[in-house]
Design a protein around this motif. Structure first.
Motif, PDB file in Angstrom:
ATOM      1  N   CYS A  83       0.845  -1.193   0.000  1.00  0.00           N
ATOM      2  CA  CYS A  83       0.000   0.000   0.000  1.00  0.00           C
ATOM      3  C   CYS A  83       0.878   1.240   0.000  1.00  0.00           C
ATOM      4  O   CYS A  83       1.861   1.307   0.741  1.00  0.00           O
ATOM      5  CB  CYS A  83      -0.872  -0.028   1.254  1.00  0.00           C
ATOM      6  SG  CYS A  83      -1.819   1.447   1.515  1.00  0.00           S
ATOM      7  N   SER A  84       0.531   2.227  -0.850  1.00  0.00           N
ATOM      8  CA  SER A  84       1.355   3.434  -0.866  1.00  0.00           C
ATOM      9  C   SER A  84       1.274   4.145   0.485  1.00  0.00           C
ATOM     10  O   SER A  84       2.132   4.935   0.833  1.00  0.00           O
ATOM     11  CB  SER A  84       0.957   4.363  -2.004  1.00  0.00           C
ATOM     12  OG  SER A  84      -0.414   4.640  -1.941  1.00  0.00           O
ATOM     13  N   CYS A  85       0.222   3.799   1.279  1.00  0.00           N
ATOM     14  CA  CYS A  85       0.149   4.398   2.617  1.00  0.00           C
ATOM     15  C   CYS A  85       1.284   3.873   3.500  1.00  0.00           C
ATOM     16  O   CYS A  85       1.633   4.495   4.490  1.00  0.00           O
ATOM     17  CB  CYS A  85      -1.212   4.154   3.259  1.00  0.00           C
ATOM     18  SG  CYS A  85      -1.614   2.423   3.496  1.00  0.00           S
ATOM     19  N   SER A  86       1.888   2.743   3.135  1.00  0.00           N
ATOM     20  CA  SER A  86       3.033   2.247   3.900  1.00  0.00           C
ATOM     21  C   SER A  86       4.363   2.630   3.264  1.00  0.00           C
ATOM     22  O   SER A  86       5.363   2.759   3.956  1.00  0.00           O
ATOM     23  CB  SER A  86       3.022   0.723   4.006  1.00  0.00           C
ATOM     24  OG  SER A  86       1.758   0.245   4.300  1.00  0.00           O
ATOM     25  N   THR A  87       4.386   2.781   1.920  1.00  0.00           N
ATOM     26  CA  THR A  87       5.681   3.094   1.304  1.00  0.00           C
ATOM     27  C   THR A  87       6.042   4.563   1.462  1.00  0.00           C
ATOM     28  O   THR A  87       7.222   4.897   1.534  1.00  0.00           O
ATOM     29  CB  THR A  87       5.697   2.749  -0.204  1.00  0.00           C
ATOM     30  OG1 THR A  87       4.503   3.238  -0.784  1.00  0.00           O
ATOM     31  CG2 THR A  87       5.793   1.275  -0.421  1.00  0.00           C
ATOM     32  N   ILE A  88       5.036   5.448   1.547  1.00  0.00           N
ATOM     33  CA  ILE A  88       5.375   6.862   1.637  1.00  0.00           C
ATOM     34  C   ILE A  88       6.103   7.204   2.957  1.00  0.00           C
ATOM     35  O   ILE A  88       7.084   7.938   2.928  1.00  0.00           O
ATOM     36  CB  ILE A  88       4.137   7.745   1.343  1.00  0.00           C
ATOM     37  CG1 ILE A  88       3.771   7.556  -0.135  1.00  0.00           C
ATOM     38  CG2 ILE A  88       4.418   9.218   1.622  1.00  0.00           C
ATOM     39  CD1 ILE A  88       2.496   8.188  -0.571  1.00  0.00           C
ATOM     40  N   PRO A  89       5.681   6.633   4.115  1.00  0.00           N
ATOM     41  CA  PRO A  89       6.494   6.882   5.314  1.00  0.00           C
ATOM     42  C   PRO A  89       7.940   6.383   5.176  1.00  0.00           C
ATOM     43  O   PRO A  89       8.864   7.008   5.688  1.00  0.00           O
ATOM     44  CB  PRO A  89       5.769   6.094   6.408  1.00  0.00           C
ATOM     45  CG  PRO A  89       4.366   5.990   5.956  1.00  0.00           C
ATOM     46  CD  PRO A  89       4.439   5.931   4.453  1.00  0.00           C
ATOM     47  N   ILE A  90       8.129   5.290   4.455  1.00  0.00           N
ATOM     48  CA  ILE A  90       9.492   4.781   4.247  1.00  0.00           C
ATOM     49  C   ILE A  90      10.271   5.765   3.378  1.00  0.00           C
ATOM     50  O   ILE A  90      11.418   6.107   3.665  1.00  0.00           O
ATOM     51  CB  ILE A  90       9.468   3.382   3.585  1.00  0.00           C
ATOM     52  CG1 ILE A  90       8.676   2.399   4.459  1.00  0.00           C
ATOM     53  CG2 ILE A  90      10.879   2.881   3.333  1.00  0.00           C
ATOM     54  CD1 ILE A  90       8.513   1.009   3.862  1.00  0.00           C
ATOM     55  N   PHE A  91       9.602   6.242   2.334  1.00  0.00           N
ATOM     56  CA  PHE A  91      10.212   7.245   1.450  1.00  0.00           C
ATOM     57  C   PHE A  91      10.637   8.477   2.265  1.00  0.00           C
ATOM     58  O   PHE A  91      11.763   8.966   2.150  1.00  0.00           O
ATOM     59  CB  PHE A  91       9.188   7.632   0.368  1.00  0.00           C
ATOM     60  CG  PHE A  91       9.495   8.891  -0.388  1.00  0.00           C
ATOM     61  CD1 PHE A  91      10.517   8.927  -1.306  1.00  0.00           C
ATOM     62  CD2 PHE A  91       8.756  10.043  -0.162  1.00  0.00           C
ATOM     63  CE1 PHE A  91      10.807  10.092  -2.003  1.00  0.00           C
ATOM     64  CE2 PHE A  91       9.022  11.213  -0.852  1.00  0.00           C
ATOM     65  CZ  PHE A  91      10.065  11.229  -1.775  1.00  0.00           C
ATOM     66  N   LEU A  92       9.725   8.953   3.123  1.00  0.00           N
ATOM     67  CA  LEU A  92      10.041  10.136   3.928  1.00  0.00           C
ATOM     68  C   LEU A  92      11.202   9.862   4.889  1.00  0.00           C
ATOM     69  O   LEU A  92      12.047  10.719   5.113  1.00  0.00           O
ATOM     70  CB  LEU A  92       8.812  10.578   4.724  1.00  0.00           C
ATOM     71  CG  LEU A  92       7.677  11.160   3.882  1.00  0.00           C
ATOM     72  CD1 LEU A  92       6.504  11.531   4.777  1.00  0.00           C
ATOM     73  CD2 LEU A  92       8.157  12.381   3.114  1.00  0.00           C
ATOM     74  N   GLY A  93      11.206   8.653   5.444  1.00  0.00           N
ATOM     75  CA  GLY A  93      12.288   8.292   6.352  1.00  0.00           C
ATOM     76  C   GLY A  93      13.632   8.329   5.648  1.00  0.00           C
ATOM     77  O   GLY A  93      14.632   8.780   6.206  1.00  0.00           O
ATOM     78  N   MET A  94      13.634   7.887   4.390  1.00  0.00           N
ATOM     79  CA  MET A  94      14.883   7.909   3.615  1.00  0.00           C
ATOM     80  C   MET A  94      15.308   9.335   3.331  1.00  0.00           C
ATOM     81  O   MET A  94      16.475   9.690   3.465  1.00  0.00           O
ATOM     82  CB  MET A  94      14.684   7.171   2.287  1.00  0.00           C
ATOM     83  CG  MET A  94      14.527   5.673   2.429  1.00  0.00           C
ATOM     84  SD  MET A  94      14.320   4.994   0.770  1.00  0.00           S
ATOM     85  CE  MET A  94      14.207   3.270   1.152  1.00  0.00           C
TER      86      MET A  94
ATOM     87  N   GLY B  47       9.424  10.283  13.327  1.00  0.00           N
ATOM     88  CA  GLY B  47      10.411   9.303  12.885  1.00  0.00           C
ATOM     89  C   GLY B  47       9.835   7.935  12.581  1.00  0.00           C
ATOM     90  O   GLY B  47      10.534   6.931  12.659  1.00  0.00           O
ATOM     91  N   ILE B  48       8.550   7.904  12.232  1.00  0.00           N
ATOM     92  CA  ILE B  48       7.922   6.603  11.982  1.00  0.00           C
ATOM     93  C   ILE B  48       8.102   6.193  10.518  1.00  0.00           C
ATOM     94  O   ILE B  48       7.670   6.900   9.613  1.00  0.00           O
ATOM     95  CB  ILE B  48       6.410   6.662  12.294  1.00  0.00           C
ATOM     96  CG1 ILE B  48       6.218   6.976  13.766  1.00  0.00           C
ATOM     97  CG2 ILE B  48       5.723   5.351  11.917  1.00  0.00           C
ATOM     98  CD1 ILE B  48       4.799   7.325  14.127  1.00  0.00           C
ATOM     99  N   MET B  49       8.765   5.072  10.306  1.00  0.00           N
ATOM    100  CA  MET B  49       8.873   4.541   8.946  1.00  0.00           C
ATOM    101  C   MET B  49       7.963   3.332   8.757  1.00  0.00           C
ATOM    102  O   MET B  49       7.527   3.034   7.666  1.00  0.00           O
ATOM    103  CB  MET B  49      10.309   4.138   8.628  1.00  0.00           C
ATOM    104  CG  MET B  49      11.232   5.315   8.443  1.00  0.00           C
ATOM    105  SD  MET B  49      12.904   4.773   8.091  1.00  0.00           S
ATOM    106  CE  MET B  49      12.784   4.357   6.357  1.00  0.00           C
ATOM    107  N   SER B  50       7.762   2.590   9.845  1.00  0.00           N
ATOM    108  CA  SER B  50       6.867   1.435   9.752  1.00  0.00           C
ATOM    109  C   SER B  50       5.590   1.773  10.483  1.00  0.00           C
ATOM    110  O   SER B  50       5.616   2.108  11.665  1.00  0.00           O
ATOM    111  CB  SER B  50       7.468   0.215  10.432  1.00  0.00           C
ATOM    112  OG  SER B  50       8.828   0.125  10.175  1.00  0.00           O
ATOM    113  N   THR B  51       4.474   1.693   9.765  1.00  0.00           N
ATOM    114  CA  THR B  51       3.189   2.015  10.385  1.00  0.00           C
ATOM    115  C   THR B  51       2.551   0.737  10.934  1.00  0.00           C
ATOM    116  O   THR B  51       2.842  -0.341  10.439  1.00  0.00           O
ATOM    117  CB  THR B  51       2.243   2.641   9.348  1.00  0.00           C
ATOM    118  OG1 THR B  51       2.137   1.749   8.252  1.00  0.00           O
ATOM    119  CG2 THR B  51       2.753   3.981   8.887  1.00  0.00           C
ATOM    120  N   PRO B  52       1.668   0.832  11.914  1.00  0.00           N
ATOM    121  CA  PRO B  52       1.312   2.050  12.656  1.00  0.00           C
ATOM    122  C   PRO B  52       2.316   2.354  13.788  1.00  0.00           C
ATOM    123  O   PRO B  52       3.032   1.469  14.221  1.00  0.00           O
ATOM    124  CB  PRO B  52      -0.038   1.652  13.264  1.00  0.00           C
ATOM    125  CG  PRO B  52      -0.002   0.162  13.382  1.00  0.00           C
ATOM    126  CD  PRO B  52       0.895  -0.343  12.305  1.00  0.00           C
ATOM    127  N   GLY B  53       2.319   3.607  14.232  1.00  0.00           N
ATOM    128  CA  GLY B  53       3.104   3.967  15.410  1.00  0.00           C
ATOM    129  C   GLY B  53       2.148   4.097  16.591  1.00  0.00           C
ATOM    130  O   GLY B  53       1.021   4.559  16.428  1.00  0.00           O
TER     131      GLY B  53
END
Lengths: 309, 80
Positions: A83-94, B47-53
């Motif tokens: 889900c892009s709802c999960s990949t976008i936080p990873i993108f932001l983290g990078m 700082g959350i990369m893996s959801t949910p936090g």
């Protein structure tokens, strides 16, 4: 194969004949086949993924040379969540960790375009050659999009925000915990994907049973067909697994392979819901440029394959 | 006590965690508000990369997993 038998049994029990029989057979057989593959692959991948949390991946990508970084980002895109709802936080983290912009864009672009479930379903549906072409083109498009946007200085259009340091301590989970996490996630993903698969296979079945092949070869086979496929595919929002059976049927009716690939890619890679989420973290200029480079890449690949294959 | 579940819209796993936390709070009569935060920028700030936090009173307790209700209950009780 057992699914073949089930499908044959059902259409015979219903006394279906002609086009309706062909369409119903296709629908039952493909739905069973795709869903059973999905259950196995998605559980397997979500289990393996518990060994590679995004935080680890980010740390690993930091300080890698450009070419290695791009290639790794593309590979990570393939095995990233659905889900892009999960990949976008990873993108932001990078981005927050200072990983070069082009590499992060490559990850963002490849992630929806190629996923491991599609890679397992595709060979059974369109053959190994087309699957390999799909994967390689997706990676090339993602990498060139990242490289181009980076060269053009589009990194200045990422919204400014402070990326915090998460102070969560991640305990090494036990095997049982990993399996439980994988089960919960896989169940979620499958429940979400099932309607798309059923509708997609239904559309594929209708095309298979009823669409005259001459219509496809007459109207969709020229270079304009590729443009049409992308124009229809971009706004369409469905799971790639719902598009595969449609493309399968269309190719069976004489749709050129490049046009089919371009359609699949544009449906998967670009969608309005994803833009809506990206809108919170990117300025419009970047979203537009991102969509444009991806669409241009997909068009090129589609036209090229129609020419060569 | 304030419990915040960080998860973007469209993440069903995140919505489920919020519901579970809400259940635990109601069933045990804990004095806690459970809210969901879907803003991507806020997730990034945390700082959350893996959801949910999952955050309790400003402390990020875990992220990227979705434990069962009994575990959630323990985590909340430890911080009451």
């Amino acid at each position: 194969m057992v699914f073949q038998q089930i499908a044959t049994y059902v259409v015979e029990a219903l006394g279906l004949t002609g086009s309706l029989r062909a369409a119903a057979h296709f629908w039952i057989y493909d739905t069973l086949k795709i869903l059973s593959i999905l259950v196995v692959v998605i559980f397997g991948v979500t289990y393996l993924r518990t060994y590679f949390p995004p935080e680890k991946i980010r740390d690993y990508l930091e300080g890698k040379r450009a070419i290695t970084g791009y290639a790794l980002a593309a590979l990570l895109g393939i095995v990233s969540p659905f889900c892009s709802c999960s990949t976008i936080p990873i993108f932001l983290g990078m981005v927050g960790a200072g990983i070069p912009f082009g590499i992060t864009i490559t990850f963002l672009a490849v992630s929806p375009m190629i996923n491991e479930a599609a890679l397992v379903v595709l060979p059974g549906v369109v053959g190994f050659k087309l699957t390999a072409l799909y994967a390689v083109s997706g990676i090339v498009i993602g990498m060139s999009s990242g490289y181009t946007l980076n060269k053009l200085g589009f990194d200045r259009y990422i919204e400014e925000f402070n990326f915090g340091d998460s102070d969560v301590e991640i305990d090494e989970p036990t095997r049982k915990e990993r399996a439980r996490e994988a089960y919960v996630e896989a169940k979620d993903i499958i429940v979400e994907i099932v309607p798309y698969v059923i509708v997609g296979v239904g559309a594929g079945a209708a095309i298979h049973g009823y669409l005259p092949g001459e219509l496809v070869t007459q109207y969709l086979s020229g270079p304009l067909g590729v443009f049409g496929a992308v124009a229809v595919g971009v706004p369409m929002y469905t799971d790639i697994l719902g598009v595969i059976p449609v493309v399968e049927s269309l190719i069976g009716k004489g749709l050129p392979v490049g046009t089919g690939l371009a359609f699949m890619m544009s449906v998967a890679a670009l969608s309005f819901p994803q833009f809506m989420i990206l809108n919170k973290v990117m300025k419009k200029e970047l979203i537009a440029a991102y969509a444009t480079t991806l669409a241009a890449g997909i068009l090129t690949i589609g036209l090229l394959f129609n020419l060569l294959l | 006590m304030k419990i915040t579940v960080y998860g973007p819209d469209g993440c069903s796993n995140c919505s489920r965690l919020k519901e579970k936390a809400q259940n635990v709070v109601e069933e045990n009569g804990f004095d806690a508000d459970v809210v969901k935060q879907g803003d991507m920028a806020k997730l990034a700030e945390k700082g959350i990369m893996s959801t949910p936090g999952f955050e309790i009173d400003g402390e990020m307790v875990f992220s990227g997993s979705n434990p069962p209700e009994d575990q959630l209950q323990e985590l909340i009780e430890e911080r009451l």
